[in-house]
Write a protein that holds these residues in place. Structure first.
Motif, short mmCIF file in Angstrom:
data_model
loop_
_atom_site.label_atom_id
_atom_site.label_comp_id
_atom_site.label_asym_id
_atom_site.label_seq_id
_atom_site.Cartn_x
_atom_site.Cartn_y
_atom_site.Cartn_z
N VAL A 112 38.52 43.92 15.71
CA VAL A 112 38.46 43.83 17.17
C VAL A 112 37.03 43.67 17.64
O VAL A 112 36.72 42.82 18.50
N ILE A 113 36.12 44.44 17.09
CA ILE A 113 34.72 44.37 17.51
C ILE A 113 34.11 43.02 17.13
O ILE A 113 33.40 42.40 17.92
N THR A 114 34.39 42.54 15.94
CA THR A 114 33.88 41.24 15.51
C THR A 114 34.39 40.11 16.40
O THR A 114 33.63 39.23 16.82
N THR A 115 35.66 40.14 16.72
CA THR A 115 36.25 39.11 17.59
C THR A 115 35.65 39.18 18.98
O THR A 115 35.34 38.15 19.60
N TRP A 116 35.43 40.38 19.50
CA TRP A 116 34.84 40.55 20.82
C TRP A 116 33.42 39.98 20.87
O TRP A 116 33.05 39.28 21.81
N VAL A 117 32.62 40.27 19.84
CA VAL A 117 31.25 39.78 19.80
C VAL A 117 31.23 38.25 19.69
O VAL A 117 30.47 37.58 20.38
N ARG A 118 32.09 37.68 18.86
CA ARG A 118 32.15 36.22 18.72
C ARG A 118 32.56 35.56 20.04
O ARG A 118 31.99 34.55 20.44
N ALA A 119 33.56 36.12 20.71
CA ALA A 119 34.02 35.55 21.98
C ALA A 119 32.95 35.68 23.06
O ALA A 119 32.75 34.77 23.87
N ARG A 120 32.25 36.79 23.08
CA ARG A 120 31.23 37.02 24.09
C ARG A 120 30.07 36.04 23.96
O ARG A 120 29.50 35.60 24.96
N HIS A 121 29.71 35.68 22.75
CA HIS A 121 28.58 34.79 22.53
C HIS A 121 28.97 33.33 22.40
O HIS A 121 28.13 32.48 22.10
N ALA A 147 42.94 51.84 10.40
CA ALA A 147 42.34 51.94 11.73
C ALA A 147 40.92 51.40 11.73
O ALA A 147 40.51 50.68 12.66
N MET A 148 40.14 51.70 10.69
CA MET A 148 38.77 51.21 10.62
C MET A 148 38.74 49.69 10.47
O MET A 148 37.91 49.02 11.10
N SER A 149 39.64 49.16 9.66
CA SER A 149 39.70 47.70 9.49
C SER A 149 40.06 47.01 10.80
O SER A 149 39.48 45.99 11.16
N PRO A 183 33.59 30.01 18.36
CA PRO A 183 35.05 29.84 18.32
C PRO A 183 35.71 31.04 17.64
O PRO A 183 35.22 31.53 16.63
N VAL A 184 36.79 31.50 18.23
CA VAL A 184 37.50 32.66 17.72
C VAL A 184 38.60 32.18 16.78
O VAL A 184 39.40 31.33 17.15
N GLU A 185 38.63 32.72 15.58
CA GLU A 185 39.63 32.31 14.60
C GLU A 185 40.92 33.08 14.82
O GLU A 185 40.92 34.28 15.04
N ASN A 186 42.01 32.36 14.75
CA ASN A 186 43.32 32.94 14.93
C ASN A 186 44.08 32.76 13.63
O ASN A 186 44.03 31.70 13.03
#
Length: 96
Positions: free
Chosen positions: A21-30, A14-16, A33-36
């Motif tokens: 999720v938080i890292t992806t959200w911050v990258r997308a917000r700023h 759950a922590m991972s 490019p979001v890695e898939n």
């Protein structure tokens, strides 16, 4: 809570997941490019990008035409400035 219990393993998962999720959200917000995992990188898209490109292209064409006309005028002025005075005076009078 012991380290071998299923609850501990689920807590780590759950922590991972929350960290991802938080890292992806911050990258997308700023705008990064979001890695898939499956398809590579998803870049941020701008819905008005095509319109902006068209406007910039038309402005570029206008400016290129303007610069070419100014270069022609500068060439004429340089020719007038470097030619002998008598010949230049005749050409100016001919233009009138």
């Amino acid at each position: 809570m012991s380290f071998g219990s299923p609850l501990f393993v689920l807590a780590i998962i759950a922590m991972s997941t929350m960290g991802w999720v938080i890292t992806t959200w911050v990258r997308a917000r700023h705008g990064y490019p979001v890695e898939n995992e499956w398809s590579g990188v998803a870049h941020r898209t701008d819905p008005d990008a095509g319109r902006k490109i068209d406007l910039l292209s038309s402005e570029n064409e206008k400016l290129v035409g303007r610069i070419s006309r100014l270069e022609e005028r500068i060439a004429v002025l340089e020719r007038i400035a470097t030619d002998p005075a008598t010949r230049t005076a005749r050409e100016i009078d001919a233009l009138r």
